[in-house]
Design a protein around this motif. Sequence first.
Motif, PDB file in Angstrom:
ATOM      1  N   ASN A  52       0.809  -1.209   0.000  1.00  0.00           N
ATOM      2  CA  ASN A  52       0.000   0.000   0.000  1.00  0.00           C
ATOM      3  C   ASN A  52       0.845   1.262   0.000  1.00  0.00           C
ATOM      4  O   ASN A  52       1.783   1.386   0.767  1.00  0.00           O
ATOM      5  CB  ASN A  52      -0.895  -0.014   1.249  1.00  0.00           C
ATOM      6  CG  ASN A  52      -2.019   0.987   1.147  1.00  0.00           C
ATOM      7  OD1 ASN A  52      -1.782   2.165   0.932  1.00  0.00           O
ATOM      8  ND2 ASN A  52      -3.225   0.500   1.297  1.00  0.00           N
ATOM      9  N   TYR A 110       0.132   4.141   1.018  1.00  0.00           N
ATOM     10  CA  TYR A 110      -0.046   5.066   2.128  1.00  0.00           C
ATOM     11  C   TYR A 110       1.191   5.083   3.011  1.00  0.00           C
ATOM     12  O   TYR A 110       1.458   6.049   3.691  1.00  0.00           O
ATOM     13  CB  TYR A 110      -1.277   4.698   2.958  1.00  0.00           C
ATOM     14  CG  TYR A 110      -2.558   5.041   2.255  1.00  0.00           C
ATOM     15  CD1 TYR A 110      -3.395   4.046   1.805  1.00  0.00           C
ATOM     16  CD2 TYR A 110      -2.921   6.360   2.042  1.00  0.00           C
ATOM     17  CE1 TYR A 110      -4.571   4.355   1.146  1.00  0.00           C
ATOM     18  CE2 TYR A 110      -4.094   6.682   1.386  1.00  0.00           C
ATOM     19  CZ  TYR A 110      -4.918   5.673   0.946  1.00  0.00           C
ATOM     20  OH  TYR A 110      -6.081   5.985   0.299  1.00  0.00           O
ATOM     21  N   SER A 111       1.926   3.993   2.965  1.00  0.00           N
ATOM     22  CA  SER A 111       3.177   3.958   3.714  1.00  0.00           C
ATOM     23  C   SER A 111       4.211   3.229   2.879  1.00  0.00           C
ATOM     24  O   SER A 111       4.122   2.022   2.748  1.00  0.00           O
ATOM     25  CB  SER A 111       2.988   3.248   5.051  1.00  0.00           C
ATOM     26  OG  SER A 111       4.236   3.146   5.721  1.00  0.00           O
ATOM     27  N   PRO A 112       5.195   3.858   2.241  1.00  0.00           N
ATOM     28  CA  PRO A 112       5.557   5.271   2.373  1.00  0.00           C
ATOM     29  C   PRO A 112       4.572   6.223   1.712  1.00  0.00           C
ATOM     30  O   PRO A 112       3.788   5.813   0.892  1.00  0.00           O
ATOM     31  CB  PRO A 112       6.910   5.337   1.670  1.00  0.00           C
ATOM     32  CG  PRO A 112       6.844   4.251   0.650  1.00  0.00           C
ATOM     33  CD  PRO A 112       6.066   3.149   1.295  1.00  0.00           C
ATOM     34  N   SER A 113       4.650   7.489   2.060  1.00  0.00           N
ATOM     35  CA  SER A 113       3.630   8.428   1.630  1.00  0.00           C
ATOM     36  C   SER A 113       4.014   9.284   0.437  1.00  0.00           C
ATOM     37  O   SER A 113       3.134   9.878  -0.151  1.00  0.00           O
ATOM     38  CB  SER A 113       3.240   9.334   2.802  1.00  0.00           C
ATOM     39  OG  SER A 113       4.367  10.082   3.212  1.00  0.00           O
ATOM     40  N   CYS A 114       5.259   9.336   0.074  1.00  0.00           N
ATOM     41  CA  CYS A 114       5.698  10.181  -1.028  1.00  0.00           C
ATOM     42  C   CYS A 114       6.354   9.319  -2.108  1.00  0.00           C
ATOM     43  O   CYS A 114       7.062   8.370  -1.794  1.00  0.00           O
ATOM     44  CB  CYS A 114       6.695  11.236  -0.571  1.00  0.00           C
ATOM     45  SG  CYS A 114       6.003  12.409   0.607  1.00  0.00           S
ATOM     46  N   CYS A 133       3.354  14.029  -2.768  1.00  0.00           N
ATOM     47  CA  CYS A 133       2.959  13.543  -1.455  1.00  0.00           C
ATOM     48  C   CYS A 133       1.464  13.808  -1.409  1.00  0.00           C
ATOM     49  O   CYS A 133       0.693  13.015  -1.924  1.00  0.00           O
ATOM     50  CB  CYS A 133       3.739  14.253  -0.350  1.00  0.00           C
ATOM     51  SG  CYS A 133       5.538  14.052  -0.511  1.00  0.00           S
ATOM     52  N   ASN A 134       1.059  14.965  -0.903  1.00  0.00           N
ATOM     53  CA  ASN A 134      -0.332  15.388  -1.051  1.00  0.00           C
ATOM     54  C   ASN A 134      -0.529  16.237  -2.302  1.00  0.00           C
ATOM     55  O   ASN A 134      -1.626  16.297  -2.858  1.00  0.00           O
ATOM     56  CB  ASN A 134      -0.771  16.184   0.174  1.00  0.00           C
ATOM     57  CG  ASN A 134      -0.829  15.311   1.412  1.00  0.00           C
ATOM     58  OD1 ASN A 134      -1.251  14.160   1.351  1.00  0.00           O
ATOM     59  ND2 ASN A 134      -0.369  15.848   2.538  1.00  0.00           N
ATOM     60  N   ASN A 190      -3.983   4.784  -5.501  1.00  0.00           N
ATOM     61  CA  ASN A 190      -3.661   4.015  -4.306  1.00  0.00           C
ATOM     62  C   ASN A 190      -4.355   2.656  -4.297  1.00  0.00           C
ATOM     63  O   ASN A 190      -3.826   1.688  -3.742  1.00  0.00           O
ATOM     64  CB  ASN A 190      -4.018   4.806  -3.056  1.00  0.00           C
ATOM     65  CG  ASN A 190      -3.077   5.974  -2.834  1.00  0.00           C
ATOM     66  OD1 ASN A 190      -1.927   5.944  -3.296  1.00  0.00           O
ATOM     67  ND2 ASN A 190      -3.541   6.998  -2.162  1.00  0.00           N
ATOM     68  N   ASN A 209      -2.081   0.557  -6.082  1.00  0.00           N
ATOM     69  CA  ASN A 209      -0.678   0.671  -5.656  1.00  0.00           C
ATOM     70  C   ASN A 209       0.224   1.109  -6.812  1.00  0.00           C
ATOM     71  O   ASN A 209       1.328   0.589  -6.975  1.00  0.00           O
ATOM     72  CB  ASN A 209      -0.165  -0.658  -5.092  1.00  0.00           C
ATOM     73  CG  ASN A 209      -0.773  -0.983  -3.742  1.00  0.00           C
ATOM     74  OD1 ASN A 209      -1.465  -0.169  -3.151  1.00  0.00           O
ATOM     75  ND2 ASN A 209      -0.505  -2.179  -3.253  1.00  0.00           N
ATOM     76  N   ARG A 220       9.210   8.290   2.973  1.00  0.00           N
ATOM     77  CA  ARG A 220       8.352   9.056   3.874  1.00  0.00           C
ATOM     78  C   ARG A 220       8.321  10.528   3.506  1.00  0.00           C
ATOM     79  O   ARG A 220       7.375  11.244   3.849  1.00  0.00           O
ATOM     80  CB  ARG A 220       8.830   8.890   5.313  1.00  0.00           C
ATOM     81  CG  ARG A 220       8.584   7.508   5.894  1.00  0.00           C
ATOM     82  CD  ARG A 220       9.075   7.444   7.314  1.00  0.00           C
ATOM     83  NE  ARG A 220      10.517   7.633   7.390  1.00  0.00           N
ATOM     84  CZ  ARG A 220      11.178   7.810   8.531  1.00  0.00           C
ATOM     85  NH1 ARG A 220      10.524   7.864   9.671  1.00  0.00           N
ATOM     86  NH2 ARG A 220      12.482   7.957   8.513  1.00  0.00           N
ATOM     87  N   TYR A 221       9.385  11.001   2.836  1.00  0.00           N
ATOM     88  CA  TYR A 221       9.469  12.403   2.460  1.00  0.00           C
ATOM     89  C   TYR A 221       9.611  12.514   0.953  1.00  0.00           C
ATOM     90  O   TYR A 221      10.102  11.593   0.292  1.00  0.00           O
ATOM     91  CB  TYR A 221      10.660  13.056   3.157  1.00  0.00           C
ATOM     92  CG  TYR A 221      10.632  12.873   4.654  1.00  0.00           C
ATOM     93  CD1 TYR A 221      11.458  11.935   5.276  1.00  0.00           C
ATOM     94  CD2 TYR A 221       9.764  13.606   5.454  1.00  0.00           C
ATOM     95  CE1 TYR A 221      11.427  11.747   6.639  1.00  0.00           C
ATOM     96  CE2 TYR A 221       9.724  13.423   6.818  1.00  0.00           C
ATOM     97  CZ  TYR A 221      10.553  12.498   7.404  1.00  0.00           C
ATOM     98  OH  TYR A 221      10.505  12.312   8.761  1.00  0.00           O
TER      99      TYR A 221
END
Length: 119
Positions: free
Chosen positions: A27, A29-33, A52-53, A71, A74, A97-98
């Motif tokens: 998924n 969603y983790s990592p987010s970027c 990211c967003n 998402n 994936n 994450r970043y």
Amino acid sequence: QVQLVESGGGSVQAGGSLRLSCVASENLYSPSCMGWFRQAPGKEREGVAYMCNNEYYADSVKGRFTISRDNAKNTLYLQMNSLKAEDTGMYYCAAGRYGSLGSSVYDYWGRGTEVTVSS
């Protein structure tokens, strides 16, 4: 451990389009970027776009490339329009994450898909 697999590269004439895909093993969603990078022969790897967003683009591709993600599947995409010879290179997908156009913040990388644009 997230695994990333790119596809969609190929050879196209200048002015043409390609759509790259990057499927993640888990998924998004983790990592987010996630981001797209490219490396031309004899040159350093450079950031093309990341999200990211929100979406961010290198100046060289603004208005021509669009990054998006699904998402539920994936999957990260890069729609590339009005391609130029200077867009030629190996394109890599990255996740972390970043987000950044710099490569150092990403934790996971795919093996790449090759794009060749002939003028």
